[in-house]
Motif scaffolding. Structure first.
Motif, PDB file in Angstrom:
ATOM      1  N   UNK A   1      85.122  66.838  21.164  1.00  0.00           N
ATOM      2  CA  UNK A   1      86.069  66.096  21.993  1.00  0.00           C
ATOM      3  C   UNK A   1      85.513  65.925  23.400  1.00  0.00           C
ATOM      4  N   UNK A   2      85.953  64.868  24.028  1.00  0.00           N
ATOM      5  CA  UNK A   2      85.583  64.575  25.415  1.00  0.00           C
ATOM      6  C   UNK A   2      86.850  64.072  26.105  1.00  0.00           C
ATOM      7  N   UNK A   3      87.248  64.737  27.201  1.00  0.00           N
ATOM      8  CA  UNK A   3      88.511  64.418  27.871  1.00  0.00           C
ATOM      9  C   UNK A   3      88.241  64.017  29.305  1.00  0.00           C
ATOM     10  N   UNK A   4      88.955  62.986  29.772  1.00  0.00           N
ATOM     11  CA  UNK A   4      88.844  62.530  31.156  1.00  0.00           C
ATOM     12  C   UNK A   4      90.243  62.441  31.749  1.00  0.00           C
ATOM     13  N   UNK A   5      90.294  62.469  33.075  1.00  0.00           N
ATOM     14  CA  UNK A   5      91.555  62.261  33.777  1.00  0.00           C
ATOM     15  C   UNK A   5      91.343  61.191  34.836  1.00  0.00           C
ATOM     16  N   UNK A   6      92.436  60.518  35.213  1.00  0.00           N
ATOM     17  CA  UNK A   6      92.351  59.460  36.212  1.00  0.00           C
ATOM     18  C   UNK A   6      93.751  59.170  36.726  1.00  0.00           C
ATOM     19  N   UNK A   7      93.818  58.349  37.781  1.00  0.00           N
ATOM     20  CA  UNK A   7      95.091  57.981  38.382  1.00  0.00           C
ATOM     21  C   UNK A   7      95.142  56.470  38.576  1.00  0.00           C
ATOM     22  N   UNK A   8      96.329  55.913  38.427  1.00  0.00           N
ATOM     23  CA  UNK A   8      96.498  54.474  38.587  1.00  0.00           C
ATOM     24  C   UNK A   8      97.964  54.175  38.890  1.00  0.00           C
ATOM     25  N   UNK A   9      98.267  52.965  39.369  1.00  0.00           N
ATOM     26  CA  UNK A   9      99.663  52.603  39.603  1.00  0.00           C
ATOM     27  C   UNK A   9     100.474  52.692  38.319  1.00  0.00           C
ATOM     28  N   UNK A  10     101.694  53.192  38.433  1.00  0.00           N
ATOM     29  CA  UNK A  10     102.521  53.443  37.257  1.00  0.00           C
ATOM     30  C   UNK A  10     102.784  52.177  36.461  1.00  0.00           C
ATOM     31  N   UNK A  11     102.960  51.050  37.137  1.00  0.00           N
ATOM     32  CA  UNK A  11     103.282  49.818  36.413  1.00  0.00           C
ATOM     33  C   UNK A  11     102.126  49.345  35.534  1.00  0.00           C
ATOM     34  N   UNK A  12     100.907  49.878  35.763  1.00  0.00           N
ATOM     35  CA  UNK A  12      99.752  49.500  34.951  1.00  0.00           C
ATOM     36  C   UNK A  12      99.454  50.502  33.841  1.00  0.00           C
TER      37      UNK A  12
END
Length: 246
Positions: A125-136
């Protein structure tokens, strides 16, 4: 000549008495001041005020990944790398914020029959995290699954840093006003008057934002409808303690 000398002697004696009286006054004042200070310290009221600000969470933090099982370690690792690269390429094309790898794993998979353990393959497995505007977020989750993501591990919501900083200041103002109002209510009930603020302690303004674990399999998402992702409100709490003389 004798009368002049006598006048001078009396004048000097009066000066000495004045100086001695001044010194004695200073000594007495020095003795009284600690008592006055102690009395003022004892005549204080300590109150703690609370402030809470609620702000909308317009950003979403997502943790998702790719998980593959196969017969050999090399096979599953290569497949995870291929699918993960496609997912990361998609995320970068959407200009997500704070993209980073959070986990890479490769583990053997065993079966247990008749009290015997047998190797049947491998899981990677390979896991990433990120952040973005909620509406997207909803549309991007669907696109990430189409690109090769097989797990969505968690989602959490937060407000932008600038909004949190503004809310922290406002919560501190509210906490300070709350502490003063509490003090006035108590002192007025006792027919006492609030005087000076002796000490101020800021206990902090914290924005709690607990993650919302999903642990969802990617197959559960509808292929045609965007996945609904709805944020909420975030509380910013502050506490201020005042010691007030009366």
């Amino acid at each position: 000549m004798m009368s002049v000398g006598l006048s001078s002697s009396r004048f000097l004696s009066q000066k000495k008495l004045q100086v001695m009286a001044g010194v004695l006054g200073l000594v007495m004042l020095g003795c009284i001041n600690p008592a006055i200070a102690q009395e003022r310290l004892l005549r204080t009221l300590t109150v703690t005020g609370q402030g809470v600000e609620r702000i909308p969470t317009t950003l979403t933090r997502v943790q998702l990944g790719v998980e593959v099982q196969g017969k050999t370690a090399q096979q599953v690792q290569q497949e995870v790398a291929r699918q993960s690269a496609a997912v990361v390429e998609l995320l970068r094309s959407r200009n997500v914020q704070q993209l980073q790898t959070t986990s890479i794993q490769l583990n053997p998979v065993y079966s247990y029959e008749d009290n015997q353990r047998r190797l049947i393959g491998y899981s990677a497995s390979n896991t990433v995290s990120f952040r973005l505007p909620t509406e997207q977020a909803g549309r991007l989750l669907d696109d990430a699954v189409a690109a090769g993501a097989t797990r969505i591990n968690s989602i959490s919501f937060t407000a932008p840093e600038s909004a949190i900083a503004t809310a922290q200041k406002q919560a501190l103002r509210e906490a300070t006003q709350d502490a003063q109002q509490q003090a006035d209510a108590v002192l007025n009930a006792l027919n006492l008057t609030r005087q000076d603020i002796v000490t101020i302690q800021i206990n902090g303004a914290t924005p709690p934002s607990p993650p919302m674990p999903l642990m969802s399999r990617a197959e559960s998402f509808a292929p045609n409808a965007p996945t609904p992702v709805i944020g909420g409100e975030q509380e910013v709490q502050a506490s201020v303690t005042l010691q007030i003389s009366y």
